[in-house]
Design a protein around this motif. Sequence first.
Motif, PDB file in Angstrom:
ATOM      1  N   ILE A  24       0.868  -1.169   0.000  1.00 26.66           N
ATOM      2  CA  ILE A  24       0.000   0.000   0.000  1.00 26.66           C
ATOM      3  C   ILE A  24       0.906   1.220   0.000  1.00 26.66           C
ATOM      4  O   ILE A  24       1.874   1.284   0.757  1.00 26.66           O
ATOM      5  CB  ILE A  24      -0.910   0.024   1.237  1.00 26.66           C
ATOM      6  N   SER A  31      -0.137   5.757  -4.554  1.00 24.59           N
ATOM      7  CA  SER A  31      -1.135   4.755  -4.945  1.00 24.59           C
ATOM      8  C   SER A  31      -1.230   4.642  -6.458  1.00 24.59           C
ATOM      9  O   SER A  31      -1.297   3.548  -7.020  1.00 24.59           O
ATOM     10  CB  SER A  31      -2.514   5.102  -4.384  1.00 24.59           C
ATOM     11  N   THR A  42      -1.210  -4.324  -5.535  1.00 28.23           N
ATOM     12  CA  THR A  42      -1.858  -3.245  -4.799  1.00 28.23           C
ATOM     13  C   THR A  42      -2.859  -3.847  -3.815  1.00 28.23           C
ATOM     14  O   THR A  42      -3.751  -4.590  -4.199  1.00 28.23           O
ATOM     15  CB  THR A  42      -2.568  -2.284  -5.764  1.00 28.23           C
ATOM     16  N   THR A  67      -7.836   2.617   2.577  1.00 29.49           N
ATOM     17  CA  THR A  67      -7.107   2.613   3.843  1.00 29.49           C
ATOM     18  C   THR A  67      -6.859   4.011   4.383  1.00 29.49           C
ATOM     19  O   THR A  67      -6.511   4.167   5.540  1.00 29.49           O
ATOM     20  CB  THR A  67      -5.749   1.916   3.682  1.00 29.49           C
ATOM     21  N   THR A  80      -5.457  -5.340   5.554  1.00 26.20           N
ATOM     22  CA  THR A  80      -5.175  -5.661   4.155  1.00 26.20           C
ATOM     23  C   THR A  80      -4.004  -6.614   4.001  1.00 26.20           C
ATOM     24  O   THR A  80      -3.729  -7.088   2.906  1.00 26.20           O
ATOM     25  CB  THR A  80      -4.878  -4.382   3.346  1.00 26.20           C
ATOM     26  N   PRO A  82      -0.619  -6.140   4.037  1.00 25.94           N
ATOM     27  CA  PRO A  82       0.432  -5.810   3.074  1.00 25.94           C
ATOM     28  C   PRO A  82       1.687  -6.616   3.395  1.00 25.94           C
ATOM     29  O   PRO A  82       1.920  -6.982   4.536  1.00 25.94           O
ATOM     30  CB  PRO A  82       0.666  -4.314   3.286  1.00 25.94           C
TER      31      PRO A  82
END
Length: 83
Positions: A24, A31, A42, A67, A80, A82
């Motif tokens: 992220i 992004s 992503t 987020t 999420t 990551p």
Amino acid sequence: MKKRNITDMAGRKVTVPEIVNKAIAPSPYGSTMLYSVAPEKTAGFVFPLKEEDKKYLDPCVHNLPVTGRLSENTEDLMKTSPI
């Protein structure tokens, strides 16, 4: 999982996985760049996607969570998964 040590932009030494599966970015620009380079990696966006924009984007990102900026909501970020 194989890991490597790096020095981040603030000079901190951190250990990260050698292979990163999801990430992220901390800003709208980041992004956009992350999506441009690796949409499949992503894990979320700091902004909501507009329905009318989704026709131009890879379907793999259509339902990703929003987020917010990294400093705003760490709990949502961690959901999420990551990396």
